[in-house]
Design an enzyme around this catalytic site. Sequence first.
Site, mmCIF file in Angstrom:
data_model
loop_
_atom_site.group_PDB
_atom_site.id
_atom_site.type_symbol
_atom_site.label_atom_id
_atom_site.label_comp_id
_atom_site.label_asym_id
_atom_site.label_seq_id
_atom_site.Cartn_x
_atom_site.Cartn_y
_atom_site.Cartn_z
ATOM 1 N N HIS A 1 37.147 44.482 32.737
ATOM 2 C CA HIS A 1 36.757 43.581 33.905
ATOM 3 C C HIS A 1 36.403 44.565 35.053
ATOM 4 O O HIS A 1 36.845 45.915 34.999
ATOM 5 C CB HIS A 1 37.725 42.534 34.230
ATOM 6 N N GLU B 1 45.923 40.226 29.287
ATOM 7 C CA GLU B 1 46.512 41.586 29.994
ATOM 8 C C GLU B 1 48.239 41.691 29.255
ATOM 9 O O GLU B 1 48.604 40.718 28.709
ATOM 10 C CB GLU B 1 46.580 41.439 31.408
#
Length: 234
Positions: A9, A83
């Site tokens: 990202h 994550e």
Amino acid sequence: MTTVILLRHGRTTANASGLLAGWTPGVQLDEKGQEQVAAVGARLADVPLAAVVSSPLERCQQTAGAVLAGRELELQTDDRLGECRYGDWTGRPIKELLKEPLWKVVQQHPSAAVFPGPEGEGLAQTQARAVAAVRDWNARLGPDAVWLACTHGDVIKAVLADAYGMHLDSFQRIVADPASISVISYTETRPFVLRVNDSGGDVSALIPPKKKARRSRKASSDAVVGGGAGPGGA
């Protein structure tokens, strides 16, 4: 062979503030991050993607959205690409975490690192679920597919370490900057790591050849002795 483009990202407000975001909800791309993902979306615009699969976290969803612009694809979400669950470390400043005894374990022996608290997981768990996700999507999409997984820095490093055949304890040697791409092609025999932490290189080599050309030359699992001529070489 199936090729996965691992996209981290873009930069977030937490990255810029030195905070460990983890699974904190509402973490968004900052202005720099928005510029980064617009650029990577433009870079990859000509690469035909069989799927775009993202972590469920907002920063990855935003980033994947930039890649999907102009494509007739729906965004797929896979929690296994989320994550690492940093537990009680989540939301804390990195400068504080440097003083924690666990920090040295994360740096020197990450396979043994388990983050504190009921929501914490080990980095080995993170690697196992992420690699399983990539392998599952490879099988689902088929041997000729090029697809994109939008995920997080430690996740990308863990998947690359597996592809390299590296022990997880060496994964801190790998770098995955915001909005960078890393590319792995999976063959019957082994994965080939084609790119790591690429933030601006030409991506035309990721465009598959036409079907007629592919039928005439089956993709090989063999490594080229001497290194070969590279993409487009004879």
